[in-house]
Design an enzyme around this catalytic site. Structure first.
Site, PDB file in Angstrom:
ATOM      1  N   HIS A  59      39.993  45.531  31.948  1.00  0.00           N
ATOM      2  CA  HIS A  59      38.755  44.783  31.715  1.00  0.00           C
ATOM      3  C   HIS A  59      37.818  44.926  32.897  1.00  0.00           C
ATOM      4  O   HIS A  59      38.225  45.255  34.011  1.00  0.00           O
ATOM      5  CB  HIS A  59      39.039  43.301  31.406  1.00  0.00           C
ATOM      6  CG  HIS A  59      39.198  42.429  32.604  1.00  0.00           C
ATOM      7  ND1 HIS A  59      38.131  41.877  33.273  1.00  0.00           N
ATOM      8  CD2 HIS A  59      40.303  42.004  33.251  1.00  0.00           C
ATOM      9  CE1 HIS A  59      38.578  41.146  34.275  1.00  0.00           C
ATOM     10  NE2 HIS A  59      39.897  41.211  34.298  1.00  0.00           N
ATOM     11  N   CYS A  60      36.547  44.702  32.629  1.00  0.00           N
ATOM     12  CA  CYS A  60      35.508  44.661  33.659  1.00  0.00           C
ATOM     13  C   CYS A  60      34.667  43.417  33.366  1.00  0.00           C
ATOM     14  O   CYS A  60      35.174  42.465  32.784  1.00  0.00           O
ATOM     15  CB  CYS A  60      34.677  45.944  33.651  1.00  0.00           C
ATOM     16  SG  CYS A  60      33.793  46.246  32.099  1.00  0.00           S
ATOM     17  N   LYS A  61      33.419  43.431  33.734  1.00  0.00           N
ATOM     18  CA  LYS A  61      32.573  42.253  33.506  1.00  0.00           C
ATOM     19  C   LYS A  61      32.159  42.125  32.041  1.00  0.00           C
ATOM     20  O   LYS A  61      32.315  41.083  31.435  1.00  0.00           O
ATOM     21  CB  LYS A  61      31.333  42.316  34.402  1.00  0.00           C
ATOM     22  CG  LYS A  61      30.447  41.109  34.257  1.00  0.00           C
ATOM     23  CD  LYS A  61      29.272  41.155  35.202  1.00  0.00           C
ATOM     24  CE  LYS A  61      28.417  39.905  35.007  1.00  0.00           C
ATOM     25  NZ  LYS A  61      27.275  39.883  35.898  1.00  0.00           N
ATOM     26  N   ILE A  89      35.258  40.164  30.920  1.00  0.00           N
ATOM     27  CA  ILE A  89      35.495  38.784  31.348  1.00  0.00           C
ATOM     28  C   ILE A  89      34.457  37.835  30.729  1.00  0.00           C
ATOM     29  O   ILE A  89      34.747  36.662  30.492  1.00  0.00           O
ATOM     30  CB  ILE A  89      35.532  38.668  32.893  1.00  0.00           C
ATOM     31  CG1 ILE A  89      36.125  37.315  33.325  1.00  0.00           C
ATOM     32  CG2 ILE A  89      34.180  38.904  33.498  1.00  0.00           C
ATOM     33  CD1 ILE A  89      36.389  37.214  34.820  1.00  0.00           C
TER      34      ILE A  89
END
Length: 172
Positions: A59-61, A89
């Site tokens: 995952h990232c932002k 996120i």
């Protein structure tokens, strides 16, 4: 390589079943806000991803960074099932799942670069208009620096900001 995406609910179920949640954002972003239990392996160090055979959910932002680097992430997973948390996120938080936020941590370096570059350009334009035209040169310098950073991937302003006293406190 295209990695399958998982919703926040499916990601939660996968993690509860033993999958590892890997945060590919930089250490500064991870220190400021993270999903509890996520391991931070920044994209530039993804080759160092520990391999234990368990499925991996990256995952990232927002999900854009993971989607753009899916081939590299899939290769780093080395044959184990690998997925992407759809929406990152931000989607996790919107789904009502917990995040750990530490607002005492510094802003992400790239946000600091954007704020600093914008302030320098705005200041130089105002000074160029109202004080002396020579101040326009600062805008040219900042613009050239940003172009150099975009072409080479090395940002002098980010390197300078990284060593500032307020950026010395990042722990995950």
């Amino acid at each position: 390589m295209t990695l399958a995406t998982l919703s926040p609910a499916d990601t939660r179920a996968a993690v509860d079943a033993g999958a590892r949640l890997i945060d590919i954002r930089g250490a500064d972003e991870h220190a400021r806000e993270r999903i509890p239990g996520a391991t931070n392996v920044p994209l530039e160090r993804i080759g160092d991803l520990p391999r234990d055979g368990r499925p991996v959910v990256f995952h990232c932002k927002s999900g854009m960074r993971t989607a753009a680097n899916a081939a590299q992430l899939g290769a780093a997973a080395a044959g184990t099932p690998a997925y992407i948390l759809s929406g990152g996120i931000e989607a996790w938080r919107q789904a009502g799942y917990p995040v750990v936020a530490d607002r005492s941590q510094p802003l992400e370096i790239m946000r600091q670069v954007q704020i600093t570059a914008g302030a320098l350009v705005l200041t130089s334009v105002l000074l160029g208009l109202f004080a002396a035209p020579g101040f326009f040169g600062l805008s040219v310098f900042v613009g050239a620096g940003l172009m150099f950073a975009g072409v080479t991937g090395r940002c002098g302003m980010a390197n300078l900001l990284r060593i500032m006293p307020w950026n010395r406190r990042t722990s995950a």
